[in-house]
Motif scaffolding. Structure first.
Motif, short mmCIF file in Angstrom:
data_model
loop_
_atom_site.label_atom_id
_atom_site.label_comp_id
_atom_site.label_asym_id
_atom_site.label_seq_id
_atom_site.Cartn_x
_atom_site.Cartn_y
_atom_site.Cartn_z
N ASP A 282 12.98 -3.97 6.82
CA ASP A 282 11.61 -5.30 7.35
C ASP A 282 11.09 -5.69 7.12
O ASP A 282 10.71 -6.33 7.38
CB ASP A 282 10.78 -4.40 8.59
N GLY B 85 9.81 -8.58 4.28
CA GLY B 85 11.05 -10.44 3.77
C GLY B 85 11.01 -10.18 2.12
O GLY B 85 9.63 -9.95 1.95
N PRO C 113 -2.91 -12.31 -2.76
CA PRO C 113 -3.85 -13.03 -1.86
C PRO C 113 -3.85 -11.71 -0.66
O PRO C 113 -2.70 -11.08 -0.56
CB PRO C 113 -3.10 -14.56 -1.30
N CYS D 180 -0.44 -10.90 2.51
CA CYS D 180 1.03 -11.54 2.34
C CYS D 180 1.85 -10.11 1.62
O CYS D 180 2.94 -9.77 1.95
CB CYS D 180 0.80 -11.97 0.84
N GLY D 181 1.17 -8.84 2.83
CA GLY D 181 2.80 -7.60 2.55
C GLY D 181 1.93 -6.52 2.16
O GLY D 181 3.53 -5.66 1.76
N LYS D 182 0.81 -5.98 1.25
CA LYS D 182 0.97 -5.89 0.45
C LYS D 182 1.07 -3.62 1.43
O LYS D 182 1.62 -3.37 0.85
CB LYS D 182 -0.44 -5.67 -0.33
N THR D 183 -0.01 -4.54 2.02
CA THR D 183 -0.36 -3.20 3.25
C THR D 183 1.64 -2.64 3.91
O THR D 183 1.60 -1.95 4.34
CB THR D 183 -1.51 -2.89 4.28
N TYR D 184 1.88 -4.01 4.03
CA TYR D 184 3.19 -3.73 4.75
C TYR D 184 4.32 -3.22 3.96
O TYR D 184 5.11 -2.54 4.48
CB TYR D 184 3.51 -5.26 5.43
N GLY E 187 1.72 -14.05 5.54
CA GLY E 187 1.86 -13.45 6.84
C GLY E 187 1.14 -13.48 8.05
O GLY E 187 1.42 -14.02 8.66
#
Ligand code: ADP
Length: 453
Positions: free
Chosen positions: A178, A180, A219, A222-226, A381
């Motif tokens: 999930d 990208g 930054p 940009c998806g670190k937690t995701y 994101g």
């Protein structure tokens, strides 16, 4: 040319023609700041102050420019001067002082200064600061219950006995598929922390130490937690996230106890991904730390990570930071966060994929996602989410006027994107400085490479 660039260019020309017009130069500097060009804004404010050394608006501007570029010591000098002279811009001085104090780890004093600023000028309220430090909205200045200690900050430990530290244990349903792009990160996470947890015997057989964690930086949005959540989903592990509020509780009260309790919860729920968001708030460089409480908390964190008293078998430790330069070097030693990975903004294909997910389920017609991706260079994101939200709001407004709802089109999204400033640019302006001036051991080589420096 992009509209803000046109405005800036026109002002730059005007300033060139009338170099002694301080009001014009001040307006130019403010405009530069508004669009995030802080380095140039700094230069303009300095020029104004050369001609008018007591101009308090320029001083406030300069303090902001310093703060935005992470030149905290310089910002502090200016702010102290503003507060001392008690001029027109006192309220703004308090608010910048608040941010500087909070940044340095003195959250309580920061909140107090913030309150003073907002009392003097409510229009200076900064939602993101208030939210970050849990300053409750709606409390009016002058109200006795408005004191910092009385619930302006999240209730100290004594008031929240039945709330477990570290929030809820989650069972994320998203997996690496999930997320990208970010393939090399997924690979590193697999090798470094998933495999040791799923195959501990192999690692032991080769005498390879298990433990430590990964620090992701980059930054915001940009998806670190995701990615951390997806790591848990990938191996059906529990997910325990420790955010800034938990850290504040530790600052305010039972620090060591609640940090220990968080690790103990993770250990009791293995396999578990233990995720520290904004870890710089917890792990701020010890030399920056003015209170012994802060130093104590860091030492406690290190001891828990090292598994001094209890084993961390089955606990996968991930952390994220937007400001890795504030993280104490002790955290980067072997067995701790010995992998520091850069999470870049999404590339065009990841942007298209993210946009597809965001538009799913909304009325839309033949959207050219690749075209929108091309028009959203440097968008995170989270920025893309803001773009889609704005496009939807426009549609709703139009539908209310015209009475007939229309589906979202490529044009709507592109037009919304033109009104949103990509948030990653400011971050890179700061990161570039660290990559140039403090790249010890090549720790920011990824940024150097990304920026093609
Ligand atoms: P960070 O932790 O880096 O500040 P988040 O992980 O909270 O950022 O990202 C914000 C949101 O943006 C996520 O909830 C997710 O919806 C979206 N997002 C960011 N990066 C990606 C990605 N690579 N793939 C899919 N969605 C993403």
């Amino acid at each position: 040319m992009h509209p803000p660039d046109q405005v800036i260019d026109a002002l730059r020309q005007a300033v060139k023609l009338a170099p002694d017009n301080h009001a014009l130069r001040l307006h130019f500097a403010d405009t530069l700041g508004l669009y995030g060009y802080w380095a140039e804004a700094e230069a303009e404010y300095r020029s104004v102050l050369v001609g008018m050394p007591h101009n308090s608006t320029a001083k406030v501007g300069l303090a902001k420019a310093f703060f935005q570029q992470d030149k905290h010591a310089a910002a502090m000098v200016i702010v102290e001067d503003i507060l001392k002279s008690r001029g027109d811009n006192l309220a703004e001085g308090y608010v910048i002082h608040a941010k500087l104090l909070a940044r340095a780890g003195d959250v309580e004093a920061g909140v107090r200064q913030y309150k003073k600023g907002i009392d003097l000028d409510p229009s200076l309220a900064d939602d993101s600061f208030a939210e970050r430090y849990n300053i409750l909205p709606g409390q009016r200045p002058g109200n006795p219950s408005d004191e910092v200690v009385d619930g302006k900050l999240r209730a100290p430990a004594g008031d929240s006995v039945d709330v477990e530290p570290g929030g809820q244990i989650e069972r994320p349903r998203i997996s690496f598929a999930d997320v990208g792009g970010l393939d090399s990160l997924k690979e590193e996470i697999s090798v470094k922390i998933i495999h040791p947890v799923t195959h501990p015997e192999i690692f032991r057989a080769y005498g390879k130490a298990v433990g430590g964690g990964i620090l992701m930086y980059g930054p915001p949005g940009c998806g670190k937690t995701y990615l951390a959540r997806a790591t848990a989903g990938e191996i059906k592990a529990a997910f325990l996230s420790v955010g800034i509020n938990d850290v504040l509780d530790m600052w305010l009260g039972n620090s060591e106890k609640s940090l220990h309790a968080i690790f103990e919860r993770a250990r009791a729920n293995t396999p578990c991904v233990l995720f520290f968001d904004e870890v710089d708030a917890l792990a701020a460089s010890r030399s920056d730390m003015r209170t012994s409480a802060g130093r104590h908390l860091i030492n406690q964190f290190l001891a828990e990570m090292d598994g001094v008293k209890s084993s961390n078998d089955g606990v996968l430790i991930l952390a994220a930071s937007n400001a890795p330069w504030h993280v104490d070097t002790a955290f980067r030693r072997p067995g701790r966060f010995d992998r520091v990975l850069f999470v870049p903004p999404p590339d065009a294909s990841s942007r298209a994929a993210t946009l597809r997910v965001l538009v799913k389920g909304k009325p839309a017609q033949g959207i050219d996602f690749d075209l929108v991706a091309k028009k959203t260079v440097d968008f995170s994101g989270a920025d893309l989410k803001a773009v889609v939200d704005l496009a939807v709001e426009d549609k709703i407004l139009r539908a209310m006027k015209e009475g007939t709802p229309q589906p979202l089109t490529t044009r709507d999204i592109v037009s919304a994107a033109a009104r949103i400033k990509p948030s990653t640019r400011d971050w890179f302006a700061t990161a570039r400085n660290y990559a140039i001036h403090s790249n010890q051991g090549g720790q920011y080589d990824d940024i150097v490479k990304y920026l093609g420096m």
